[in-house]
Design an enzyme around this catalytic site. Structure first.
Site, PDB file in Angstrom:
ATOM      1  CG  ASP A   1      14.710   0.840  -1.184  1.00 50.68           C
ATOM      2  OD1 ASP A   1      13.857   0.518  -0.331  1.00 50.68           O
ATOM      3  OD2 ASP A   1      15.294   0.020  -1.897  1.00 50.68           O
TER       4      ASP A   1
ATOM      5  NE  ARG B   1      19.467  -4.047  -7.204  1.00 47.30           N
ATOM      6  CZ  ARG B   1      18.221  -3.810  -6.780  1.00 47.30           C
ATOM      7  NH1 ARG B   1      17.850  -2.571  -6.539  1.00 47.30           N
ATOM      8  NH2 ARG B   1      17.365  -4.785  -6.623  1.00 47.30           N
TER       9      ARG B   1
ATOM     10  NE  ARG C   1      10.260  -1.030  -2.002  1.00 47.63           N
ATOM     11  CZ  ARG C   1      11.323  -1.154  -2.791  1.00 47.63           C
ATOM     12  NH1 ARG C   1      12.446  -0.546  -2.483  1.00 47.63           N
ATOM     13  NH2 ARG C   1      11.257  -1.837  -3.894  1.00 47.63           N
TER      14      ARG C   1
ATOM     15  CB  CYS D   1      16.630   2.208 -11.915  1.00 44.61           C
ATOM     16  SG  CYS D   1      17.422   2.074 -10.312  1.00 44.61           S
TER      17      CYS D   1
ATOM     18  CG  HIS E   1     -10.987 -13.534  -9.347  1.00 40.86           C
ATOM     19  ND1 HIS E   1     -11.090 -14.555  -8.445  1.00 40.86           N
ATOM     20  CD2 HIS E   1      -9.658 -13.302  -9.497  1.00 40.86           C
ATOM     21  CE1 HIS E   1      -9.865 -14.934  -8.087  1.00 40.86           C
ATOM     22  NE2 HIS E   1      -8.996 -14.183  -8.701  1.00 40.86           N
TER      23      HIS E   1
HETATM   24  C1  PEP Z   1      14.490   1.386  -5.761  1.00 41.10           C
HETATM   25  O1  PEP Z   1      14.639   1.273  -4.538  1.00 41.10           O
HETATM   26  O2  PEP Z   1      13.910   2.339  -6.293  1.00 41.10           O
HETATM   27  C2  PEP Z   1      14.985   0.344  -6.659  1.00 41.10           C
HETATM   28  C3  PEP Z   1      14.961   0.504  -7.970  1.00 41.10           C
HETATM   29  O3  PEP Z   1      15.440  -0.786  -6.087  1.00 41.10           O
HETATM   30  P1  PEP Z   1      14.462  -1.946  -5.556  1.00 41.10           P
HETATM   31  O4  PEP Z   1      13.072  -1.565  -5.950  1.00 41.10           O
HETATM   32  O5  PEP Z   1      14.924  -3.194  -6.212  1.00 41.10           O
HETATM   33  O6  PEP Z   1      14.713  -1.908  -4.094  1.00 41.10           O
HETATM   34 MG    MG Z   2      16.023  -0.194  -3.794  1.00 37.06          MG
END
Ligand code: PEP
Ligand code: MG
Length: 861
Positions: free
Chosen positions: A741, A616, A751, A788, A473
């Site tokens: 992913d 998506r 992750r 992405c 904080h």
């Molecule tokens: C990814 O897996 O990189 C992705 C863009 O999809 P999400 O983070 O929504 O699983």
């Molecule tokens: Mg993903």
């Protein structure tokens, strides 16, 4: 309404269960008891014909749930099911749930109008509360409503399940808002973490709620009883719908990420040196030494070290000389601390002009009146302890609960509790924190929010601490007050002599001790260049990103909510490269209809004013259960039925989404994308569904885009898809690589698990190789590839990705300007050479070093 039949060997037991369930759910639940035998000398037993009759009596078109006790009750129920007419059989569920708890849970769900499968799921989950409670041993702080300020539970208990959306879960601020909201009503309220079982806890206790360990995506069950039970649940629902008052971009710089991306502490772990766990003895750093820490608040500061030393507090452990005087002493110290905290809150609100940062102090105020702390402290005093000892021991005990939390961000909130401990002890023992001697850079082991709130930016040029991280904080307040700060520098910073000149770089996370004139000049020049580059990037953010050799690269934004889409437009994004549609599904109490979805997509497309948007399809799995789509728990949700796998299994969910997208794509530039693709069969099946949706709509006379006019792509986020990209590319119009992913699956590093965050490094040559393979295959088939995942926003990755053949980047809105600048500074031929070298390296760090050695100087990131 679903009907319920209670089968038991004992008629009295069956009747009793019905009576109990009706008491909880209301008298009009359709429940019928089928207990015992109609034999005076042998009353215990079960009778299939009797049960069949009860099923008939309870029948409704919504179906009937049968709960039974043990042994022959199960066999008799099965026989009764056989006797039920065929056309009713599919709407009859014999449920293995526990009889009493299951009946109560099912009755409440049925009363709410839930469908049969949901009522059955509720019944099966009936034991959860008891299991959690008893398995957890003695209840934690606030585990049961305390004697103060609690309403007696009267009448039926009402329930509400909420999904916690704030990125950092129910940490101090949102938990405080939750507790404050609950406190306004005359009701007994308990909260329970269902996802990571914990509780139930008294929802009026901040310690109780915060130690439930509720993280983003967790489901919380709230039970309320009392005169205002319904009102309190409505207020909590409303609070949850407002993300518990958390702004969408709350957090440290760069930490705003939709979706289940890295959390701030993981970013810090990945980016900076480890926090000193224990302070090893410090050595005085030599002149010119650069101490490395964690960036806490941006900016460059030059000034003399001013130590803020905390007076050592020795808590006396002797019994109180005058026990009768100790209770009022504690109350006076609590009140004095409350006044200080309130003053700090007011000062921060006035200086930052907003409530968000000031809200940090709300948690402190709640601690000061939390029965989970006050009760044991007062009890200690009554047992003969002095006030300081009793208070200190009570805080230590509650801190133990916080330390057990698994989420390190939430665990870090123990520092707030510690700050209150120190404040109250200061008043009891007369030990106050040190005052600042004069202007300069404040050096401290750690800072409390109250310390930071009291700083005058005109005097405090910078903050350098040995401990703490970007999510503390104190760091949040430093950012709000515009004071550059570096945290977690380790013990050496404490050994810097008072009045030593320091050069603090809040962007890089470094502090140089006694810098030379040349060092100062160089740092100032670097900072000026960074600022200029950032200004340049911002000014050109809306212009196209064209590489140095003239290739246009689309830099789009990822969006996980309508607000993100608006931010993307403001940030200069060329479009939306990933619309995570989960927000439509996760926040809804029932499945959003085709029309509702189409309305949202159309609104977003309109806000984009002609810019393209890649929609998506829903990417949820067992880790994000939907109330209207009950699923069995999976041991490895990341490897389970998620994304397209779920969509293909539940075409009743996927098809309406495809139809909604097609409707809107008839008049807006929408593209469609499928997540979690592993095989060619899945792609074919998905495309078959798109064709089916198109045919259906056309047959209904609904306008759809011309054949081939709406691009359909797939995410490359499973290694199998990257490896077979040459087969998949001809089937689709584009690839978009989900590096989040793809990295977790390639390196087998979850992750969501902080301990393996370092391993899951998307710059690893193995991940880059897969990206290159996919992009190469797409190119050979005349298709384009985008990225992405988070990697696209990493400035070091931009030239590599372009060099690997990627031609579209979709990043968080805040990264758009910087990524466009990186693109402009990249020459594709050079980038291809760099990428070829990178894939042959041994590690992500080696890749980083390689790119840094080619870094373009005047580009900021
Ligand atoms: C990814 O897996 O990189 C992705 C863009 O999809 P999400 O983070 O929504 O699983
Ligand atoms: Mg993903």
């Amino acid at each position: 309404m679903v009907g319920i039949v209670i089968v038991s060997h004992s008629a009295r037991l069956a009747d009793g269960v019905v009576e109990l369930a009706r008491e909880m759910a209301g008298p009009d639940v359709a429940m019928v008891a089928a207990g015992g035998l109609d034999l005076p000398d042998r009353p215990l037993g079960t009778d299939a014909a009797f049960i069949a009759q009860a099923i008939d009596q309870a029948w409704s078109d919504d179906g009937v749930l049968v709960l039974m006790d043990l042994g022959s009750a199960v066999l008799s129920a099965e026989m009764a099911a056989e006797m039920t007419p065929d056309e009713r059989r599919s709407r009859l569920v014999l449920c293995e749930a526990p009889l009493v708890e299951g009946a109560v849970a099912a009755a409440v769900a049925a009363r709410l109008g839930d469908p049969l499968d949901q009522v059955a799921a509720e019944a099966r989950g009936g034991l959860a509360g008891k299991v959690t409670h008893l398995a957890a041993g003695a209840p934690g702080p606030g585990a049961e409503p305390g004697p103060h300020g609690q309403t007696e539970a009267v009448g039926p208990e009402l329930e509400l399940r909420i999904k916690v959306t704030p990125r950092l879960g129910l940490h101090a601020r949102p938990a405080a808002r939750f507790v404050q909201t609950v406190g306004q009503f005359d009701a007994a309220v308990k909260a329970q973490n269902i996802t990571a079982p914990a509780g139930p806890a008294n929802a009026r206790s901040l310690n109780g709620v915060a130690t439930l360990g509720v993280q983003q995506g967790h489901e919380v069950l709230i039970k309320a009883s009392g005169p205002q039970a319904a009102q309190v649940l409505a207020a909590v629902r409303e609070l949850a719908e407002r993300d518990f008052g958390e702004p969408p971009e709350a957090g440290p710089p760069g930490a705003s990420r939709p979706g289940p991306a890295l959390r701030p502490q993981e970013e810090a772990a990945a980016a900076g040196p480890a926090q000193p766990q224990a302070m090893t003895p410090a050595t005085r750093p030599a002149d010119g030494t650069v101490l490395r820490g964690i960036p806490g608040s941006q900016g460059l500061a030059v000034g003399d070290a001013v130590h803020l030393r905390q007076a050592a507090v020795q808590v006396p452990r002797e019994p109180a000389a005058d026990p009768a005087a100790e209770l009022p002493r504690l109350d006076a110290a609590l009140e004095a601390t409350r006044r200080e905290v309130q003053a700090a809150r007011d000062s921060v609100a006035a200086r930052t002009g907003g409530e968000y940062e000031a809200g940090i102090f709300d948690a402190h105020l709640l601690f000061l009146s939390d029965e989970a702390l006050l009760d044991p402290a007062r009890r200690g005093i009554r047992e003969g302890r002095n006030a300081a000892d009793a208070w200190d021991s009570a805080v230590t005990e509650v801190e133990g609960e916080w330390q057990r939390l698994t989420d390190s961000y939430q665990r870090e909130r123990v520092r707030d509790l510690d700050s209150i401990r120190t404040g109250v002890l200061g008043h009891l023992l007369g030990a106050r924190r040190g005052e600042l001697g004069g202007p300069g850079i404040v050096v401290a082991a750690e800072l409390t929010p109250a310390d930071t709130a009291g700083f005058d930016p005109a005097l405090v040029r910078g903050i350098a601490t040995a401990m703490g991280g970007p999510t503390s904080h104190a760091a949040i307040l430093a950012r709000a007050l515009g004071i550059p700060a570096v945290l977690g520098l380790g013990p050496d910073v404490l050994a810097v002599p008072e009045a030593t000149r320091l050069l603090l770089d809040g962007d890089q996370g470094s502090v140089q001790v006694a810098p030379s004139q040349a060092d100062l000049a160089a740092a100032e020049q670097a900072a000026r260049q960074r600022r200029e580059a950032q200004d340049r990037a911002r000014q050109r953010a809306a212009e196209p990103a064209v590489t140095a050799d003239g290739t246009r690269i689309e830099v789009a934004a990822n969006a996980g909510s309508p607000e993100d889409v608006r931010h993307a437009v403001d940030a200069g994004a060329d479009g939306i490269g990933l619309l995570r549609t989960e927000f439509l599904f996760l926040d809804a109490p029932s499945m959003p209809t085709e029309a509702e979805q189409a309305e949202v997509y159309a609104d977003l497309a309109t806000a984009l004013a002609g810019r393209p948007m890649i929609v998506r399809t829903m990417d949820v799995g067992a880790d994000k259960p939907l109330p209207y789509l009950p699923r069995d728990a999976e041991p490895n949700p990341a490897l389970g039925q998620r994304g397209l796998r779920l969509g293909l299994a539940r075409t009743d969910v996927l098809l309406p989404q495809l139809r909604a997208v097609l409707r809107v794509a008839a008049s807006h530039p929408l593209k469609l994308m499928f997540p979690m693709v592993a095989t060619e069969e899945e792609v074919r099946a998905a495309l078959g569904l798109v064709r089916q949706a198109r045919r259906e709509l056309a047959a209904e006379g609904v306008a759809v885009p011309a054949e081939g006019a709406m691009e359909v792509g797939i995410m490359i986020e499973v290694p199998a898809a990257a490896l077979t990209a040459a087969r998949l590319a001809p089937e689709v119009d584009f690839f978009s690589v989900g590096t989040n992913d793809l990295t977790q699956y390639t390196l087998a590093a979850d992750r969501e698990v902080a301990a393996v965050a370092r391993l899951g490094d998307a710059l690893h040559p193995a991940v880059l190789t897969l990206i290159g393979r996919a992009a190469g295959a797409a190119d050979a088939a005349g298709r384009w590839t985008g990225v992405c995942g988070e990697l696209a926003a990493d400035p070091l990755a931009v030239p590599l990705l372009l060099g690997l053949g990627v031609r579209e980047l979709s990043v968080g809105p805040r990264a758009v300007a910087a990524v466009k600048e990186m693109v402009r500074a990249t020459d594709l031929a050079d980038a291809a050479t760099l990428a070829r070298q990178a894939v042959d390296l041994a590690s992500a760090d080696a890749v980083r070093d390689l790119v840094r050695s080619h870094a373009v100087d005047d580009v900021t990131c």
